[in-house]
Design a protein around this motif. Structure first.
Motif, PDB file in Angstrom:
ATOM      1  N   THR A  15       5.616 -21.056 140.584  1.00 30.29           N
ATOM      2  CA  THR A  15       4.965 -21.337 141.857  1.00 30.29           C
ATOM      3  C   THR A  15       4.617 -20.026 142.542  1.00 30.29           C
ATOM      4  N   ASN A  16       3.362 -19.881 142.959  1.00 38.70           N
ATOM      5  CA  ASN A  16       2.900 -18.724 143.744  1.00 38.70           C
ATOM      6  C   ASN A  16       3.291 -17.384 143.118  1.00 38.70           C
ATOM      7  N   GLY A  17       3.127 -17.262 141.807  1.00 41.57           N
ATOM      8  CA  GLY A  17       3.385 -15.997 141.139  1.00 41.57           C
ATOM      9  C   GLY A  17       4.834 -15.727 140.786  1.00 41.57           C
ATOM     10  N   VAL A  18       5.724 -16.687 141.046  1.00 35.79           N
ATOM     11  CA  VAL A  18       7.147 -16.503 140.764  1.00 35.79           C
ATOM     12  C   VAL A  18       7.605 -17.535 139.734  1.00 35.79           C
ATOM     13  N   LEU A  19       8.177 -17.040 138.629  1.00 37.43           N
ATOM     14  CA  LEU A  19       8.717 -17.900 137.585  1.00 37.43           C
ATOM     15  C   LEU A  19      10.220 -18.007 137.763  1.00 37.43           C
ATOM     16  N   GLU A  20      10.722 -19.251 137.831  1.00 38.33           N
ATOM     17  CA  GLU A  20      12.157 -19.496 137.914  1.00 38.33           C
ATOM     18  C   GLU A  20      12.577 -20.232 136.660  1.00 38.33           C
ATOM     19  N   LEU A  21      13.517 -19.659 135.928  1.00 32.81           N
ATOM     20  CA  LEU A  21      14.039 -20.260 134.709  1.00 32.81           C
ATOM     21  C   LEU A  21      15.518 -20.540 134.922  1.00 32.81           C
ATOM     22  N   ILE A  76      -1.551 -15.033 137.291  1.00 29.35           N
ATOM     23  CA  ILE A  76      -1.657 -15.807 136.053  1.00 29.35           C
ATOM     24  C   ILE A  76      -1.506 -17.286 136.361  1.00 29.35           C
ATOM     25  N   GLU A  77      -1.813 -18.117 135.399  1.00 32.94           N
ATOM     26  CA  GLU A  77      -1.660 -19.567 135.523  1.00 32.94           C
ATOM     27  C   GLU A  77      -0.406 -19.984 134.766  1.00 32.94           C
ATOM     28  N   LYS A  78       0.185 -21.119 135.159  1.00 31.96           N
ATOM     29  CA  LYS A  78       1.409 -21.535 134.468  1.00 31.96           C
ATOM     30  C   LYS A  78       1.153 -21.870 133.001  1.00 31.96           C
ATOM     31  N   SER A  79      -0.072 -22.251 132.647  1.00 34.99           N
ATOM     32  CA  SER A  79      -0.389 -22.537 131.250  1.00 34.99           C
ATOM     33  C   SER A  79      -0.439 -21.260 130.403  1.00 34.99           C
ATOM     34  N   GLU A 104      -0.408 -13.897 129.709  1.00 33.48           N
ATOM     35  CA  GLU A 104      -1.651 -13.133 129.692  1.00 33.48           C
ATOM     36  C   GLU A 104      -2.748 -13.983 130.305  1.00 33.48           C
ATOM     37  N   HIS A 105      -3.431 -13.400 131.292  1.00 33.27           N
ATOM     38  CA  HIS A 105      -4.552 -14.074 131.942  1.00 33.27           C
ATOM     39  C   HIS A 105      -5.555 -12.999 132.333  1.00 33.27           C
ATOM     40  N   GLY A 106      -6.671 -12.940 131.632  1.00 36.68           N
ATOM     41  CA  GLY A 106      -7.660 -11.897 131.902  1.00 36.68           C
ATOM     42  C   GLY A 106      -7.083 -10.535 131.591  1.00 36.68           C
ATOM     43  N   ASP A 107      -7.122  -9.627 132.584  1.00 38.42           N
ATOM     44  CA  ASP A 107      -6.579  -8.287 132.367  1.00 38.42           C
ATOM     45  C   ASP A 107      -5.105  -8.174 132.759  1.00 38.42           C
TER      46      ASP A 107
END
Length: 165
Positions: free
Chosen positions: A142-148, A97-100, A116-119
Motif C-alpha cells: 500500500t502506498n509504496g510500502v510492502l508489509e510481509l 511500482i505496482e503490486k503486480s 521492477e516497474h519502468g526504470d
C-alpha cells in the motif's frame, strides 16, 4: 577555579587532534585517503548571492551509493518480531511500482524481494534469524510500502522420549 583550569586543559588536549586535522573538511577527496577512523562525511548547503543553492561535500569517507551500476536499488528493510503473537514482520519501502510487479520468495532461512516497474528496480535478500512457517506468509502493498508477515515455526524438541521400565 582550579577545576575550570583542569577542565579547560583536558578539553584542549583531547580535542586538539580533531581541530588540527587540516583541510579534510575543505577538501575531502584531495590528498591521501584516510584508512583509519574516525570516519565522517556530510554536506553543507548555502544559498549564494544569486539565490541559487550551493552544495559542498566534506569529510574523509564518501558513502557508497545504494544504487548499483545496473540501477537496482537495495531497499531498507525493517524487521520486527512479536514473540507473544509469534509473528515476524518485514516492512520495506519501494515507491513507484505496482503490486503486480513485486516478487517475494520465502526460502528456509532467506526472504528474497524484487520488483521492477519502468526504470525503478528493487532487489534484496534478507537472512532470517528465526525459523518461520513458509506457508503462513502474507504480503500487503500500500502506498509504496510492502508489509510481509510470517508466523514463527513451532520448534519441536528433537529426539525421542524413552520410558523407563
Amino acid at each position: 577555579m582550579w577545576f575550570d583550569d583542569q577542565f579547560e586543559n583536558t578539553f584542549r588536549r583531547l580535542s586538539n587532534r580533531f581541530f588540527n586535522s587540516g583541510d579534510v573538511f575543505d577538501y575531502p577527496m584531495g590528498g591521501q585517503v584516510q584508512t583509519f577512523g574516525p570516519y565522517y562525511y556530510g554536506y553543507e548547503m548555502t544559498v549564494g548571492s544569486d539565490g541559487k543553492p550551493h552544495v559542498k561535500e566534506w569529510g574523509n569517507a564518501k558513502p557508497v551509493s545504494a544504487i548499483s551500476g545496473s540501477g537496482v536499488r537495495e531497499p531498507f528493510v525493517d524487521e520486527t518480531i512479536d514473540e507473544k503473537g509469534r509473528i515476524l514482520k518485514l516492512v520495506t519501502e519501494m515507491p513507484g511500482i505496482e503490486k503486480s510487479d513485486i516478487k517475494v520468495n520465502v526460502d528456509d532461512n532467506t526472504v528474497s524481494i524484487s520488483a521492477e516497474h519502468g526504470d525503478r528496480k528493487y532487489s534484496t535478500k534478507i537472512p532470517l534469524k528465526y525459523k518461520v512457517d513458509e506457508n503462513s506468509a502474507k504480503a500487503k502493498y500500500t502506498n509504496g510500502v510492502l508489509e510481509l508477515t510470517l508466523s514463527l515455526a513451532e520448534e519441536k524438541p528433537k529426539g525421542r522420549l524413552v520410558s523407563v521400565e
